[in-house]
Structure formats: C-alpha cells, structure tokens
Write a protein that holds these residues in place. Structure first.
Motif, PDB file in Angstrom:
ATOM      1  N   SER A   1      -7.241 -50.950  25.352  1.00 12.67           N
ATOM      2  CA  SER A   1      -7.193 -49.972  26.446  1.00 12.67           C
ATOM      3  C   SER A   1      -7.625 -50.611  27.757  1.00 12.67           C
ATOM      4  N   ILE A   2      -8.645 -51.504  27.681  1.00 16.05           N
ATOM      5  CA  ILE A   2      -9.148 -52.163  28.889  1.00 16.05           C
ATOM      6  C   ILE A   2      -8.110 -53.139  29.454  1.00 16.05           C
ATOM      7  N   TYR A   3      -7.430 -53.867  28.541  1.00 17.88           N
ATOM      8  CA  TYR A   3      -6.490 -54.892  28.995  1.00 17.88           C
ATOM      9  C   TYR A   3      -5.116 -54.340  29.379  1.00 17.88           C
TER      10      TYR A   3
ATOM     11  N   PHE B   1      -2.202 -48.967  31.867  1.00 17.09           N
ATOM     12  CA  PHE B   1      -3.162 -47.887  31.601  1.00 17.09           C
ATOM     13  C   PHE B   1      -2.568 -46.815  30.692  1.00 17.09           C
ATOM     14  N   CYS B   2      -1.794 -47.245  29.706  1.00 13.51           N
ATOM     15  CA  CYS B   2      -1.155 -46.238  28.862  1.00 13.51           C
ATOM     16  C   CYS B   2      -1.830 -46.142  27.489  1.00 13.51           C
ATOM     17  N   ILE B   3      -2.954 -46.860  27.318  1.00  6.47           N
ATOM     18  CA  ILE B   3      -3.683 -46.763  26.049  1.00  6.47           C
ATOM     19  C   ILE B   3      -5.017 -46.058  26.325  1.00  6.47           C
ATOM     20  N   SER B   4      -5.247 -44.957  25.615  1.00  6.89           N
ATOM     21  CA  SER B   4      -6.549 -44.285  25.793  1.00  6.89           C
ATOM     22  C   SER B   4      -7.029 -43.735  24.442  1.00  6.89           C
ATOM     23  N   GLU B   5      -8.307 -43.447  24.407  1.00 11.12           N
ATOM     24  CA  GLU B   5      -8.936 -43.039  23.142  1.00 11.12           C
ATOM     25  C   GLU B   5      -8.463 -41.643  22.742  1.00 11.12           C
ATOM     26  N   ALA B   6      -8.061 -41.535  21.494  1.00 11.02           N
ATOM     27  CA  ALA B   6      -7.641 -40.231  20.966  1.00 11.02           C
ATOM     28  C   ALA B   6      -8.861 -39.550  20.323  1.00 11.02           C
ATOM     29  N   GLU B   7      -8.663 -38.313  19.887  1.00 12.44           N
ATOM     30  CA  GLU B   7      -9.785 -37.552  19.315  1.00 12.44           C
ATOM     31  C   GLU B   7     -10.386 -38.218  18.084  1.00 12.44           C
TER      32      GLU B   7
ATOM     33  N   GLY C   1     -10.732 -41.303  17.655  1.00 10.33           N
ATOM     34  CA  GLY C   1     -11.405 -42.554  18.004  1.00 10.33           C
ATOM     35  C   GLY C   1     -10.503 -43.766  18.065  1.00 10.33           C
ATOM     36  N   TYR C   2      -9.252 -43.628  17.576  1.00 11.83           N
ATOM     37  CA  TYR C   2      -8.311 -44.745  17.680  1.00 11.83           C
ATOM     38  C   TYR C   2      -7.714 -44.783  19.087  1.00 11.83           C
ATOM     39  N   TYR C   3      -6.993 -45.894  19.389  1.00 11.12           N
ATOM     40  CA  TYR C   3      -6.409 -46.081  20.727  1.00 11.12           C
ATOM     41  C   TYR C   3      -4.879 -46.213  20.673  1.00 11.12           C
ATOM     42  N   PRO C   4      -4.166 -45.111  20.617  1.00  9.07           N
ATOM     43  CA  PRO C   4      -2.703 -45.222  20.582  1.00  9.07           C
ATOM     44  C   PRO C   4      -2.129 -45.472  21.988  1.00  9.07           C
ATOM     45  N   ALA C   5      -0.976 -46.161  22.026  1.00  9.17           N
ATOM     46  CA  ALA C   5      -0.304 -46.389  23.318  1.00  9.17           C
ATOM     47  C   ALA C   5       0.651 -45.224  23.585  1.00  9.17           C
ATOM     48  N   ASP C   6       0.698 -44.788  24.838  1.00  4.54           N
ATOM     49  CA  ASP C   6       1.662 -43.746  25.227  1.00  4.54           C
ATOM     50  C   ASP C   6       3.008 -44.428  25.486  1.00  4.54           C
ATOM     51  N   LEU C   7       3.917 -44.262  24.537  1.00  4.10           N
ATOM     52  CA  LEU C   7       5.179 -45.004  24.602  1.00  4.10           C
ATOM     53  C   LEU C   7       6.114 -44.541  25.720  1.00  4.10           C
ATOM     54  N   PHE C   8       5.775 -43.421  26.377  1.00  2.00           N
ATOM     55  CA  PHE C   8       6.542 -42.954  27.539  1.00  2.00           C
ATOM     56  C   PHE C   8       6.393 -43.975  28.684  1.00  2.00           C
ATOM     57  N   TYR C   9       5.191 -44.610  28.729  1.00  3.87           N
ATOM     58  CA  TYR C   9       4.923 -45.573  29.808  1.00  3.87           C
ATOM     59  C   TYR C   9       4.869 -47.023  29.340  1.00  3.87           C
ATOM     60  N   CYS C  10       4.549 -47.241  28.033  1.00  3.27           N
ATOM     61  CA  CYS C  10       4.363 -48.609  27.522  1.00  3.27           C
ATOM     62  C   CYS C  10       5.620 -49.450  27.728  1.00  3.27           C
ATOM     63  N   LYS C  11       5.445 -50.631  28.393  1.00  3.65           N
ATOM     64  CA  LYS C  11       6.591 -51.500  28.660  1.00  3.65           C
ATOM     65  C   LYS C  11       6.734 -52.583  27.583  1.00  3.65           C
ATOM     66  N   GLY C  12       5.836 -52.569  26.603  1.00  2.00           N
ATOM     67  CA  GLY C  12       5.946 -53.504  25.477  1.00  2.00           C
ATOM     68  C   GLY C  12       5.567 -54.934  25.827  1.00  2.00           C
TER      69      GLY C  12
ATOM     70  N   ILE D   1       0.219 -57.484  25.629  1.00  2.00           N
ATOM     71  CA  ILE D   1      -1.122 -57.960  26.011  1.00  2.00           C
ATOM     72  C   ILE D   1      -2.178 -57.372  25.056  1.00  2.00           C
ATOM     73  N   CYS D   2      -2.003 -56.108  24.697  1.00  2.00           N
ATOM     74  CA  CYS D   2      -2.962 -55.463  23.788  1.00  2.00           C
ATOM     75  C   CYS D   2      -3.043 -56.218  22.459  1.00  2.00           C
ATOM     76  N   ALA D   3      -1.866 -56.580  21.938  1.00  2.00           N
ATOM     77  CA  ALA D   3      -1.822 -57.293  20.652  1.00  2.00           C
ATOM     78  C   ALA D   3      -2.476 -58.655  20.775  1.00  2.00           C
ATOM     79  N   ASN D   4      -2.246 -59.288  21.931  1.00  2.00           N
ATOM     80  CA  ASN D   4      -2.797 -60.609  22.173  1.00  2.00           C
ATOM     81  C   ASN D   4      -4.321 -60.578  22.289  1.00  2.00           C
ATOM     82  N   GLU D   5      -4.830 -59.524  22.901  1.00  2.00           N
ATOM     83  CA  GLU D   5      -6.268 -59.457  23.171  1.00  2.00           C
ATOM     84  C   GLU D   5      -7.080 -58.849  22.031  1.00  2.00           C
ATOM     85  N   CYS D   6      -6.455 -58.142  21.121  1.00  2.00           N
ATOM     86  CA  CYS D   6      -7.174 -57.458  20.043  1.00  2.00           C
ATOM     87  C   CYS D   6      -8.015 -58.467  19.230  1.00  2.00           C
TER      88      CYS D   6
END
Lengths: 390, 94
Positions: free
Chosen positions: B51-53, B57-63, B65-76, B79-84
C-alpha cells in the motif's frame, strides 16, 4: 458620422481598441507594431481607458497572459509582428483550442534572417494553421473598422475563437490616412460587453486545458475546426451589420473591375489598393482585367471566392510570402487546391512579390499582366524583381 | 478526464474543459494493464508495504486487514509484488 481625421493608422487601431473598451492589454513592443501598444499604454496611464495594461517580458508571455485574462472573462487585446508572432507560436494554438476570443493585431513583417523590419506576409503564413479567424485589412479605415468588428466576431457564442487582424507593417501601420471615427455611443450599441461562455471562477470551478487522451483529442480538434468553419457565416453577418449601422460595407471576398474580366489579380492586404490603380489603367487601355481581394483568409471563403472568379480565364495570384520548397506561395496553393474539384479551371500564374518590404508599384502589376499574356511567367511561381546573373 | 468525455465531438464541453471538479476519480486508469497483482493470503503478514509503495494509491487496508488492489485504478506495474517482503504477491495475466 463625423469628418475624416488624418491619423497614423497605428493610432487609429489603438483608438479602435480603446473604443472597444477592452479590459486587458498584454503586449510587448516590436517594430512596426509599437505605436499601437504604446498609444494604448498612454490611454491606460492617463485614465482614458479603464483597463489593465500588462507590460510583459516577451511575446510568449503576452499571449500566455492573454489566454489567462480571456479565460478569466476579460475582453483581451494584444498586438505583435514577425519574430514576436513566432515567439507566441505554441500559445496561439492554446488560445484557439481553449476557445478564447482574444483579438490580436499583426503588423505584418518579414521574418529574420536576414533581419528585416519591413513588410511581407511570412509571419502570419507561418501561423496559418493556428485555428484563429484571420482577416486582412487593406487600408487605414479598414484597419480601424475591422479592429472593432473583430471583437464582435470573436465573442459571438457561435464562434468563441481568437481573431487576428493583419495590417501590413509600415505600408499601413506608419501611414497617415484619413479615417472616419465612430461615435462611442454607437460603438457601445454595436458591441455589447463581453459575455463569456465559460470562465475561471472559484465559485464554479472548471479545468481549462486538461490532457486530451487519444480517445478525446480528435473530437476536441474537430470541435475547434468546426467552430472556425462556422465562423465564416458570422464574419459575413457582422460585416453586414457593420454596413447597415455605419454605412461602410465589407465582404469576405471583394471583386473590383469589369464583371466579365478575363484576367484577375488575386491579392491580400494593402497591395490591393495599388492593384486597383493598375486594374483601372489597364481597363482604360482596353485590357480585360479585374481583381479579387481576399479579406477573410481563415476560414477560407470557398463559395464566395469561386463566385468571384467565375468566368475568368486566368488568375495572377500575388503572394507576399514564400513557401520554400513548395510548388507555389501559400495563397496560390490554397487556390489551386480549391480549383482541383472545379470542372472549369482558369490558368494560374503565381507571383511572389514584395518580400521584406520591396516596393510593388502600379508599373509592376502592369508588367506582370503583360508577362502573363505572353506566357513569360514561370509555370510554378516567379519571385518578382529578384536580381539574378543567369 | 471522465468516461463521459468519450463522446461525440458535439457533446464535448467548450474547449474540452472539465466542468465537474474531481471527476478524475471516474477515469478507469486500470483498463490498460497486462498483469494484475494477486495476494497469497497464506504468505501475507498484513504489513501494508504494498500500500505504501503503490504509485497509484490503489491499495488500501480492507476490513479483514488484508490489502487488496482496486483494479479500477491498478495499472499493473508490479511494484507491490516487487516490494512485498514475504513475496506474497504475484503478477498474473489479466
């Protein structure tokens, strides 16, 4: 209507802009436009004109400030010439793309190098495709009249495009001519206050000039171009209204000389006045010659032009600019492209004359005519009077 | 520029202006991605680094506690996969 007053044409244009009651003038001085903006700065300084005069540091800024002030809903004016117009280049497209009704005088001057402060149309021809309404004035009275009419054309909600009034540098700008000035009350009645269609207003925020992604850009350009095409009718309408109100009639295309004239000179700008004398003298000596003057250059009034040249066997098109490496000068290119679709085509001669302030006299026009008769002009174009060893 | 701008030229605002502030949220920036992130919930420790990387800004904490990406905005961008730090995110064909 009062008596004509002898005045330098630049000062007559400044008077027109003052009478149009502009809100903002953003300009940078450049010969031969200087007297216009200098006079306007005097009007603002002495309180004769209640406007903001922005003494910018360059023409790029002059046009940028004009875009900003017009977007904020102010009636905006600027003027420039040659290198100054070239420096405005990228912003000129933005002014039309954002549909801002700025009015600009271009005191036409040759582009460097070599440095020339003198007249030709090379400056505006390099800006042909900026999407502005482009008008050419032929004399001082026209320069005054059209400078006021330009605001009415630009601000019409069916147009909302910037308008450029071209006046030949020195030949017009620095000439003292008799000009009939119009009473302020009559101008106020003719030209109501600017009523912008869209403004930058904090109470109703808008974004002007966002990114136009590939899915939108073409439609955006189409909107602007269609507005320019449609403006032809509004220019004609405003000219008609001008004639009815002030008794001076202007057409998009003017024809002069006998209706059945076989040869026609085609001119733009002040050269038309000299051609007029040549046409008269040639007609008097039994030649079949007339002339067609293009007053509205963009949008090009196709129908009116074709009507004006109907029946002519030969056109002698005078260009005051060179289009290096092309088949013709810009005006002849335009006309030849238009004639391609016509079943009957007149012969076309193209003479590029008056570059960088070179005088073109009545004698020159007579010689052009004589050479065209004898088929001595170059099949593509002739640069008139160019000295050569060959 | 909102989806509403994808229209006939006659319907475009004057000078292609945007007259509805904030409508960039309506623009589906996620429509050109080739890969999309998928989180392996066995490996995810809910640290929120993705979410930080995320530059969008399309990844945020869900109820949960996981961090799903909002695919409406995610450009693929991946970076998230690289930084995890737990390599819990993999980029799969969209």
């Amino acid at each position: 209507m009062t008596k004509a007053k002898g005045l330098e044409v630049s000062l007559a244009v400044a008077e027109a802009v003052k009478q149009a009651n502009v809100d903002v003038i953003a300009a940078y001085p450049i010969t031969p436009q200087t007297h216009i903006v200098e006079e306007l700065s005097v009007y603002v300084a002495n309180g004769e004109l209640d406007a903001e005069y922005v003494p910018v540091e360059s023409e790029h800024t002059a046009m940028s400030a004009s875009v900003g002030s017009s977007a904020a809903g102010a009636r905006t004016y600027t003027a420039t010439s040659a290198q100054g117009l070239a420096l405005m280049h990228e912003i000129l497209f933005i002014a039309s793309g954002l549909r801002l009704p700025i009015v600009m005088t271009v005191a036409n001057r040759a582009l460097s190098a070599p440095i020339s402060i003198w007249n030709d149309h090379g400056d505006i021809m390099a800006e042909r495709d900026i999407g502005w309404v482009q008008i050419f004035a032929e004399n001082g009275q026209e320069a005054y009249d059209l400078s006021i009419a330009a605001f009415k054309i630009a601000e019409d909600h069916r147009v909302l495009l910037p308008v450029c009034v071209n006046i030949d540098g020195f030949i017009l700008t620095h000439m003292i001519e008799p000009v009939l000035f119009i009473d302020q009350k009559k101008i106020d009645a003719f030209l109501p206050p600017f009523n912008p269609a869209l403004t930058l207003d904090p109470k109703k925020p808008v974004t002007m000039g966002p990114v136009g992604v590939p899915e939108v850009y073409a439609e955006s350009r189409k909107q602007c171009e269609q507005a320019l095409i449609n403006s032809r009718e509004i220019v004609a309408e405003v000219f008609d209204q001008w004639g009815k109100t002030f008794d001076r009639n202007y057409k998009l295309i003017e024809k002069n000389g006998p209706d059945e004239a076989k040869s026609l000179f085609i001119t733009m700008g002040s050269m038309g006045e000299t051609t007029m004398t040549a046409v008269q003298e040639l007609t008097d000596s039994g030649e079949s010659v007339g002339q067609v003057r293009i007053r509205l250059w963009r949008p090009f009034p196709k129908k009116e032009f074709l009507n004006a040249i109907a029946g002519a066997e030969e056109l002698i098109i005078i260009d005051r600019a060179l289009s290096p490496g092309s088949h013709n000068g810009p005006v002849a290119q335009e006309v030849k492209a238009l004639l391609y679709d016509e079943p009957v085509k007149p012969r076309v001669h193209n003479v590029i004359a008056g570059l960088g302030g070179r005088d073109v006299t009545v004698k020159d026009f007579k010689k052009m005519y004589a050479m065209s008769r004898k088929n001595e002009l170059d099949p593509n174009y002739t640069i008139w009077g160019v000295r050569s060893d060959a | 520029m909102a989806e509403s701008a994808i229209c006939a030229w006659q319907k475009l605002e004057l000078g292609t202006a945007i007259t509805t502030p904030g409508n960039s949220a309506e623009l589906r920036t996620g429509d050109w991605k080739t890969l999309r992130p998928e989180t392996d919930r066995e490996k995810c420790i809910k640290c929120g680094m993705c979410s930080i990387y995320c530059p969008e800004f399309c990844i945020s904490e869900a109820e949960d506690g996981y961090y799903p990406a909002d695919l409406f905005y995610c450009k693929g961008c991946g970076i998230c996969a690289n930084e995890c730090p737990k390599k819990a995110i993999s980029m799969i064909m969209d």
